[in-house]
Design an enzyme around this catalytic site. Structure first.
Site, PDB file in Angstrom:
ATOM      1  N   GLU A 110       1.360  -4.565  -8.258  1.00 38.44           N
ATOM      2  CA  GLU A 110       2.422  -4.275  -7.288  1.00 38.44           C
ATOM      3  C   GLU A 110       1.780  -4.355  -5.914  1.00 38.44           C
ATOM      4  OE1 GLU A 110       4.785  -0.873  -5.121  1.00 38.44           O
ATOM      5  OE2 GLU A 110       4.182  -0.333  -7.158  1.00 38.44           O
ATOM      6  N   CYS A 147       6.012   0.160   0.335  1.00 41.26           N
ATOM      7  CA  CYS A 147       6.179  -1.293   0.253  1.00 41.26           C
ATOM      8  C   CYS A 147       7.609  -1.709  -0.044  1.00 41.26           C
ATOM      9  CB  CYS A 147       5.235  -1.862  -0.806  1.00 41.26           C
ATOM     10  SG  CYS A 147       5.401  -1.069  -2.408  1.00 41.26           S
TER      11      CYS A 147
END
Length: 487
Positions: A257, A291
């Site tokens: 990720e 994010c």
């Protein structure tokens, strides 16, 4: 002040490299002393995980589930002090530390205690084969079996030292893997509390190992160990690319990720108040250090002025301050170096031609200590600006107007190296879904920034490799084996 030990092979071990200070980003005080592992100690941790794998992978799912549940019980018991620690390490306001950090950590252990009991075998339709070179005519049965990968190195991010490692460790253990956890150096103490909970819950020696340190060598050793079968990493795209290169040499499995620059497409018929509430989470969640944030607003020119005005008004009510103080919405960023980096992007945006509609000056909180960044709104941006194209990872939102139709909105949204989460606001649901399907992102929120925690999570392009969350996390930490027989 207690000095934290490493957790290797079921034992608390003194770090070969001594300790270093974990600094509270709100006031620059020392929260605790974190351990600095040596490469040899990381190797010991990986070896312990490999030795424990055979037994743990064959442990009854009910036993694994019980341990994860007991660990969650212990986290719940220690909720208040561990929330205070998370707040001190990360600078997150109390509500975020309580609900989004420790609270989500507990919830994920509960979820994967149940996940340990999910079926790992699936029968496939039989296949009738005619007689031929391969043998007599027969009916071939087949079984799909999910097997644990083996030893998983979990490298976690600093923005959430509870939810992020829990989202790796709990499903990995539920599937029968063993783990080596390398927490972010800025706030590792919470991850050692998670290990403490698992230790008290009765996890067998070697199944969970936690090492740490500021040295790059610690992370490298956790990735390149011959005992490690898979690396699960959350962090920047640049570091993820380097890890992927190392994993490729021995074909280690990967779950990545990585960075994000979430596009928030606001159409001319959008509910602007709802859009502002969603976009505003960039400032309030982890001070923009997330994010998945909608940091890149792509708004139709006809509502551009209204949206900027509403966002500016929204920001005016955001209290920047001590995370422990009531009413604080925006705390500090993680370090002085990161504060300077975020501020440098704001200055860069000005040089590139963006206008600061709000923020841009360093706030002074209390006695002036702490790593605070003003929530900042950059407007009149274009898609070629670095502030629009690069991940800032701070409380900064950029706004790009467009004049055309949804095709132009989609083109601008997709003109990015990133593709983690994007968002669409439109009063026409069919239109919003049509746009959502065209966006090159692993997830799209339609008129919401909410997430379904059973839906797959991961990114397109340079935002990552693989999917997790819900049952998808169990799949991520498993290999598919087929067993075929004849009747």
């Amino acid at each position: 002040m207690n000095a934290q030990s490493l957790y290797i092979g079921g034992e608390w071990v003194e770090p070969a490299g001594g300790h270093y200070d974990v600094v509270n980003p709100a006031d620059e005080s020392v929260v605790g002393l974190a351990p600095e592992a040596s490469r040899a100690q990381v190797a010991d941790a990986a070896r312990a995980a490999a030795e424990a794998f055979e037994s743990w992978s064959r442990t009854a799912p009910e036993t694994r589930a019980a341990i994860l549940d007991r660990a969650a019980d212990i986290m719940q018991r220690e909720f208040a002090p561990w929330t205070a620690l998370a707040r001190a390490e990360t600078g997150a306001p109390t509500g975020i530390a309580r609900g989004m950090q420790v609270g989500v950590g507990v919830a994920r252990f509960r979820r994967y205690a149940k996940g340990a009991l999910e079926p790992v075998e699936k029968g496939l339709p039989p296949q009738v084969t005619e007689a031929g070179p391969m043998g007599r005519a027969s009916i071939l049965g087949s079984l799909e079996v999910r097997q644990p990968v083996g030893v998983v190195t979990c490298i976690t991010s600093y923005n959430n030292p509870w939810a992020n490692p829990a989202g790796k460790v709990a499903p990995a253990l539920a599937m029968g893997n063993t783990v080596v956890v390398k927490p972010a150096p800025q706030d590792p103490l919470s991850v050692f509390r998670m290990a403490q909970a698992l230790h008290e819950a009765g996890v067998p020696a070697g199944v969970v190992n936690v090492v740490g340190g500021r040295s790059v060598e610690v992370g490298e050793a956790a990735v390149d160990s011959p005992y490690v079968d898979m690396v699960s990493f959350t962090g920047s795209t640049g570091v993820g690319q380097r890890i992927a290169e190392v994993c490729g040499r021995t074909m280690k499995r990967q779950l990545m990720e990585l960075g994000g620059k979430g596009a928030a497409v606001v159409m001319d018929d959008a509910d602007l108040d709802a859009a502002v509430m969603g976009i505003g989470t960039t400032f309030s969640f982890y001070s923009g250090q997330i994010c998945t944030a909608p940091t890149r607003v792509i708004v139709h020119r006809s509502v551009y002025g209204q949206l900027v005005e509403k966002l500016t008004g929204y920001l005016a009510f955001m209290k920047v301050g001590d995370p422990a103080a009531a009413g604080t919405v925006v705390g500090p960023v993680i370090s002085a170096a990161h504060r300077d980096r975020v501020e440098s992007y704001v200055e860069l945006g000005k040089k590139e031609g963006a206008r600061i509609a709000y923020g841009g000056e360093r706030p002074v909180v209390g006695d002036g200590k702490g790593f605070y960044v003003a929530p900042t709104l950059l407007v009149d941006c274009t898609n070629d600006m670095r502030v629009v194209r690069e991940e800032i990872f701070g409380p900064v939102v950029v706004v790009v107007p467009f004049d055309g139709d949804e095709d132009e909105a989609v083109r601008l949204a997709n003109d990015s190296d990133f593709g983690l989460l994007s968002y669409v606001w439109s009063g026409d649901s069919a239109r919003a879904f049509r746009i959502a399907r065209r966006l090159r992102a692993g997830g799209v929120g339609v008129n919401t920034i909410g997430r379904n925690m059973e839906a797959p999570f991961g990114g397109f392009k340079r935002s990552g490799v693989g999917r997790d969350v819900g049952s998808y996390a169990l799949h991520a930490y498993s290999e598919i084996q087929s067993i075929v027989w004849t009747t």
